[in-house]
Design a protein around this motif. Sequence first.
Motif, PDB file in Angstrom:
ATOM      1  N   GLY A  13      50.905  44.520  27.052  1.00  0.00           N
ATOM      2  CA  GLY A  13      50.426  45.613  27.892  1.00  0.00           C
ATOM      3  C   GLY A  13      48.907  45.686  27.977  1.00  0.00           C
ATOM      4  O   GLY A  13      48.330  45.753  29.072  1.00  0.00           O
ATOM      5  N   THR A  14      48.261  45.670  26.846  1.00  0.00           N
ATOM      6  CA  THR A  14      46.790  45.752  26.827  1.00  0.00           C
ATOM      7  C   THR A  14      46.187  44.518  27.493  1.00  0.00           C
ATOM      8  O   THR A  14      45.141  44.605  28.145  1.00  0.00           O
ATOM      9  N   GLY A  15      46.870  43.399  27.369  1.00  0.00           N
ATOM     10  CA  GLY A  15      46.405  42.178  28.029  1.00  0.00           C
ATOM     11  C   GLY A  15      46.437  42.297  29.545  1.00  0.00           C
ATOM     12  O   GLY A  15      45.527  41.836  30.235  1.00  0.00           O
ATOM     13  N   ARG A  16      47.478  42.943  30.087  1.00  0.00           N
ATOM     14  CA  ARG A  16      47.548  43.125  31.548  1.00  0.00           C
ATOM     15  C   ARG A  16      46.417  44.021  32.025  1.00  0.00           C
ATOM     16  O   ARG A  16      45.787  43.764  33.057  1.00  0.00           O
ATOM     17  N   VAL A  17      46.164  45.082  31.279  1.00  0.00           N
ATOM     18  CA  VAL A  17      45.067  45.988  31.654  1.00  0.00           C
ATOM     19  C   VAL A  17      43.735  45.236  31.574  1.00  0.00           C
ATOM     20  O   VAL A  17      42.868  45.382  32.450  1.00  0.00           O
ATOM     21  N   ALA A  18      43.580  44.416  30.556  1.00  0.00           N
ATOM     22  CA  ALA A  18      42.345  43.623  30.416  1.00  0.00           C
ATOM     23  C   ALA A  18      42.138  42.723  31.630  1.00  0.00           C
ATOM     24  O   ALA A  18      41.006  42.565  32.115  1.00  0.00           O
ATOM     25  N   GLU A  19      43.225  42.150  32.146  1.00  0.00           N
ATOM     26  CA  GLU A  19      43.127  41.296  33.345  1.00  0.00           C
ATOM     27  C   GLU A  19      42.655  42.106  34.555  1.00  0.00           C
ATOM     28  O   GLU A  19      41.825  41.632  35.342  1.00  0.00           O
ATOM     29  N   PHE A  20      43.197  43.314  34.710  1.00  0.00           N
ATOM     30  CA  PHE A  20      42.761  44.160  35.838  1.00  0.00           C
ATOM     31  C   PHE A  20      41.256  44.430  35.739  1.00  0.00           C
ATOM     32  O   PHE A  20      40.522  44.357  36.738  1.00  0.00           O
ATOM     33  N   ILE A  21      40.816  44.772  34.540  1.00  0.00           N
ATOM     34  CA  ILE A  21      39.398  45.122  34.337  1.00  0.00           C
ATOM     35  C   ILE A  21      38.516  43.902  34.557  1.00  0.00           C
ATOM     36  O   ILE A  21      37.465  43.978  35.201  1.00  0.00           O
ATOM     37  N   ALA A  22      38.961  42.761  34.076  1.00  0.00           N
ATOM     38  CA  ALA A  22      38.192  41.522  34.279  1.00  0.00           C
ATOM     39  C   ALA A  22      38.082  41.202  35.761  1.00  0.00           C
ATOM     40  O   ALA A  22      37.020  40.768  36.238  1.00  0.00           O
ATOM     41  N   GLY A  23      39.154  41.444  36.510  1.00  0.00           N
ATOM     42  CA  GLY A  23      39.120  41.201  37.960  1.00  0.00           C
ATOM     43  C   GLY A  23      38.067  42.050  38.632  1.00  0.00           C
ATOM     44  O   GLY A  23      37.327  41.583  39.507  1.00  0.00           O
ATOM     45  N   GLY A  24      37.969  43.300  38.222  1.00  0.00           N
ATOM     46  CA  GLY A  24      36.967  44.184  38.804  1.00  0.00           C
ATOM     47  C   GLY A  24      35.560  43.759  38.440  1.00  0.00           C
ATOM     48  O   GLY A  24      34.645  43.817  39.274  1.00  0.00           O
ATOM     49  N   ALA A  25      35.372  43.310  37.211  1.00  0.00           N
ATOM     50  CA  ALA A  25      34.036  42.862  36.786  1.00  0.00           C
ATOM     51  C   ALA A  25      33.624  41.617  37.579  1.00  0.00           C
ATOM     52  O   ALA A  25      32.471  41.492  38.011  1.00  0.00           O
ATOM     53  N   ARG A  26      34.573  40.710  37.800  1.00  0.00           N
ATOM     54  CA  ARG A  26      34.255  39.499  38.592  1.00  0.00           C
ATOM     55  C   ARG A  26      33.897  39.881  40.032  1.00  0.00           C
ATOM     56  O   ARG A  26      33.024  39.262  40.643  1.00  0.00           O
ATOM     57  N   ALA A  27      34.575  40.907  40.555  1.00  0.00           N
ATOM     58  CA  ALA A  27      34.344  41.323  41.938  1.00  0.00           C
ATOM     59  C   ALA A  27      32.941  41.875  42.148  1.00  0.00           C
ATOM     60  O   ALA A  27      32.479  41.971  43.287  1.00  0.00           O
ATOM     61  N   ALA A  28      32.262  42.232  41.054  1.00  0.00           N
ATOM     62  CA  ALA A  28      30.877  42.713  41.190  1.00  0.00           C
ATOM     63  C   ALA A  28      29.950  41.577  41.627  1.00  0.00           C
ATOM     64  O   ALA A  28      28.841  41.825  42.092  1.00  0.00           O
ATOM     65  N   GLY A  29      30.413  40.346  41.486  1.00  0.00           N
ATOM     66  CA  GLY A  29      29.633  39.195  41.933  1.00  0.00           C
ATOM     67  C   GLY A  29      28.692  38.675  40.873  1.00  0.00           C
ATOM     68  O   GLY A  29      28.231  39.427  40.001  1.00  0.00           O
TER      69      GLY A  29
END
Length: 167
Positions: A13-29
């Motif tokens: 579960g925490t790993g899935r949330v970590a993936e969501f957060i990482a996706g947002g950080a990458r989207a910052a460019g």
Amino acid sequence: MKISVIYFSETGGTGRVAEFIAGGARAAGDTEVRLFNLKSGVDADFVNDCAAVIFGTPTYCAGMCWQMKKWFDTDRGVRLGGKLGAVFATENSPNGGGAEAAILSVVTHLLVKGMLVYSSGTEFGRPFIHIGPTVVRKNIPEKEELCDLFGRRIALKAHALFGASSR
Ligand SMILES: Cc1cc2nc3c(=O)[nH]c(=O)nc-3n(C[C@H](O)[C@H](O)[C@H](O)COP(=O)(O)O)c2cc1C
């Protein structure tokens, strides 16, 4: 700029949330983001080169999981001082399982390490993130957008503080 998401996840579960957060950080460019589950270890060289480190813990007895506590108390290879730090937590109980207390238990460690602790809070308006995302396990899929936003806000703050070319 480099950002790490360091978390512990036993049942995913925490790993899935970590993936969501990482996706947002990458989207910052202009941001290289790597995820480290403490079950598998941390690349200390990468983390030491990061401007920001986002921590994620499952709630265990209304605090951080013991695996993360052990890591904080025993790791000697990672230098966190001066970096931006942010925290999220998962929990099982929809009736208040203690995830906010778990976040704060991590925050105390980040302060002791000398990190600049940040959640985005109310700075960008709604949705307010308060002290950090707390995600009830059964609601994880519907929290993707919020977690993505959290990751993006942390990355944007890291860029604002440290500059795209400083790391
Ligand atoms: C030892 C232990 C203690 C736990 N204590 C709590 C708790 O106090 N409150 C809660 O809501 N969930 C509690 N949980 C449930 C986990 O926080 C929850 O299932 C979490 O999302 C698991 O994360 P993971 O799938 O990444 O391993 C506990 C789980 C374990 C194993």
